[in-house]
Design an enzyme around this catalytic site. Structure first.
Site, short mmCIF file in Angstrom:
data_model
loop_
_atom_site.label_atom_id
_atom_site.label_comp_id
_atom_site.label_asym_id
_atom_site.label_seq_id
_atom_site.Cartn_x
_atom_site.Cartn_y
_atom_site.Cartn_z
N GLY A 143 0.84 -1.21 0.00
CA GLY A 143 0.00 0.00 0.00
C GLY A 143 0.86 1.25 0.00
NE ARG A 203 -2.04 -4.48 -1.98
CZ ARG A 203 -1.66 -3.93 -0.83
NH1 ARG A 203 -0.71 -4.46 -0.11
NH2 ARG A 203 -2.26 -2.83 -0.39
CG ASP A 253 2.70 -6.91 7.40
OD1 ASP A 253 2.18 -6.12 6.60
OD2 ASP A 253 2.10 -7.91 7.85
CB THR A 293 2.55 0.62 6.00
OG1 THR A 293 1.18 0.32 6.25
CG2 THR A 293 3.32 0.37 7.29
CG ASP A 315 -2.11 -0.37 7.68
OD1 ASP A 315 -3.01 0.47 7.49
OD2 ASP A 315 -1.90 -1.33 6.92
CG ASP A 317 0.73 -2.90 10.19
OD1 ASP A 317 1.65 -2.26 9.66
OD2 ASP A 317 -0.03 -3.65 9.56
NE ARG A 320 -6.79 -5.51 4.85
CZ ARG A 320 -6.19 -4.89 3.84
NH1 ARG A 320 -6.90 -4.24 2.97
NH2 ARG A 320 -4.89 -4.93 3.68
P1 ATP Z 1 0.66 -2.55 3.48
O1 ATP Z 1 0.76 -3.06 4.88
O2 ATP Z 1 0.73 -1.08 3.42
O3 ATP Z 1 -0.44 -3.14 2.69
P2 ATP Z 1 2.62 -4.50 2.63
O4 ATP Z 1 4.06 -4.37 2.31
O5 ATP Z 1 2.28 -5.30 3.85
O6 ATP Z 1 2.03 -3.02 2.71
P3 ATP Z 1 1.67 -6.63 0.92
O7 ATP Z 1 0.82 -6.59 -0.29
O8 ATP Z 1 1.27 -7.47 2.06
O9 ATP Z 1 1.84 -5.10 1.36
O10 ATP Z 1 3.14 -7.08 0.48
C1 ATP Z 1 3.80 -6.48 -0.64
C2 ATP Z 1 4.39 -7.54 -1.52
O11 ATP Z 1 5.41 -8.25 -0.80
C3 ATP Z 1 3.43 -8.63 -1.97
O12 ATP Z 1 2.66 -8.23 -3.07
C4 ATP Z 1 4.39 -9.77 -2.34
O13 ATP Z 1 4.93 -9.57 -3.61
C5 ATP Z 1 5.51 -9.59 -1.31
N1 ATP Z 1 5.34 -10.55 -0.21
C6 ATP Z 1 4.48 -10.48 0.83
N2 ATP Z 1 4.60 -11.56 1.63
C7 ATP Z 1 5.58 -12.33 1.08
C8 ATP Z 1 6.19 -13.57 1.43
N3 ATP Z 1 5.83 -14.25 2.54
N4 ATP Z 1 7.15 -14.05 0.61
C9 ATP Z 1 7.54 -13.39 -0.50
N5 ATP Z 1 7.00 -12.21 -0.87
C10 ATP Z 1 6.05 -11.68 -0.10
#
Ligand code: ATP
Length: 327
Positions: free
Chosen positions: A14, A75, A106, A130, A132, A134, A176
């Site tokens: 995000g 993503r 995360d 982020t 959030d 979090d 969420r």
């Molecule tokens: P936000 O919390 O703001 O949504 P985020 O970084 O948590 O941000 P995610 O969509 O959960 O957003 O993760 C970003 C990208 O990281 C995912 O689209 C994926 O490509 C990669 N990713 C997430 N988890 C894993 C994992 N366990 N192994 C490999 N790649 C991952």
């Protein structure tokens, strides 16, 4: 003496206000230290596809004040597979990039951890981008302060109209899995109640609070609902309360994506700037596999996976404060 010459930077997951300030700091600090820096567009997905472009000092001019991310975000399901990560590695090899700064949440930290587990010759530093709030290892994430200020101002506007018509407003904010935004927005806008995912919602208690307010001729009430609350989103909670409490006209406002946008606050810009520059320093010191944050005004290093897993829990005494102040 570091052999580091080429650094990549990407934004993932995000988007959050302050990401641009962070990209600017990474870029300028890298150039200051004699490094070449490359912007990778569309996060891990762009890395897999080789969407890589060299950044110069003037590539990041006039962006510190902009919300969103000039590098775009995405993503990527492909990056969660070993094949996808291998393609990403091959793109870095092709471009000669030896280190990556990953700005995200995360999920992005988990992805970065998986990546260096398979390809430890690439140095990776995570930065908390982020709204959030979090993530572990930092008092605040980049974007959180802007998001809560945007939501607070929106609720101030809603309160004016709520007051004019004896209305009961249920305002849904982002979160969420986490009630940080709801808690801060609710406290700063004088909400009568705050419903968060971390605590089981007691509708009876909520109705009692509203009833007390009604008896002492309160003309309007605002309930802040985190989108992931166990009693449902704002529409659901409003419908349940309306059945039992029909004295007020009930309205629902979903703040949605306005919380993600907008010019970052001073606090977010300073946080993003300090962390972006610190990431380059850490890379030059040969560090990898860590997320950087700021705790009690000091830069802190936390192992990537630990930062992804250890989120602070919201302070229950702050939730109680809302009850005390809504008498
Ligand atoms: P936000 O919390 O703001 O949504 P985020 O970084 O948590 O941000 P995610 O969509 O959960 O957003 O993760 C970003 C990208 O990281 C995912 O689209 C994926 O490509 C990669 N990713 C997430 N988890 C894993 C994992 N366990 N192994 C490999 N790649 C991952």
């Amino acid at each position: 003496m570091s052999t580091l010459k080429k650094v990549g930077v990407l934004t993932s997951g995000g988007d959050a206000p302050g990401m641009n300030a962070c990209i600017r700091a990474v870029t300028r600090a890298a150039i200051y230290n004699g490094l070449q820096v490359f912007g990778i567009r569309y996060g891990f997905q762009g890395l897999i596809q080789g969407d890589i472009h060299q950044l110069f000092a003037n590539s990041v001019s006039n962006i510190i004040q902009l919300g969103g991310t000039i590098l775009k975000s995405a993503r990527s399901a492909e990056f969660t597979t070993p094949e996808g990560r291998q393609k990403a590695y091959e793109q870095l090899q092709k471009a000669g990039i030896q280190a990556l700064v990953v700005i995200g949440g995360d999920g992005s930290y988990r992805g970065a951890h998986e990546f260096i587990t398979a390809y430890p010759d690439i140095q990776v530093i995570g930065l908390p981008g982020t709204i959030d709030n979090d993530l572990g290892g930092t008092d605040a994430t980049i974007g959180f302060d802007t998001a809560i200020n945007t939501a607070m101002r929106a609720i101030d506007n809603i309160r004016d109209t709520a007051d004019a018509f004896n209305r009961l407003f249920f305002v849904e904010v982002m979160g969420r899995d986490s009630g940080f935004i709801a808690l801060h927005v609710g406290l700063s806008s004088g909400a009568e109640a705050i419903l968060v995912p971390e605590e089981k919602t007691n509708l009876e208690a909520l109705i009692e609070i509203l009833d007390t307010g009604w008896k002492r001729h309160k003309t309007s009430s605002i309930i802040v609902v985190a989108e992931g609350d166990d009693a449902g989103g704002a529409f659901e909670v409003a419908a349940k309360v309306k059945q039992r409490f029909s004295h007020y006209e009930t309205k629902v406002a979903i703040l949605g994506h306005i919380q993600r946008g907008g010019s970052p606050t001073c606090q977010d810009r300073v946080l993003a700037t300090r962390l972006g520059a610190a990431a380059i320093e850490s890379l030059l010191q040969g560090k990898t596999g860590i997320a950087l944050g700021i705790c009690h005004h000091q830069i802190r290093e936390t192992e990537l996976l630990a930062a992804a897993q250890t989120r602070e829990s919201i302070n229950p005494s702050l939730l109680r404060l809302v009850d005390i102040l809504s008498v």
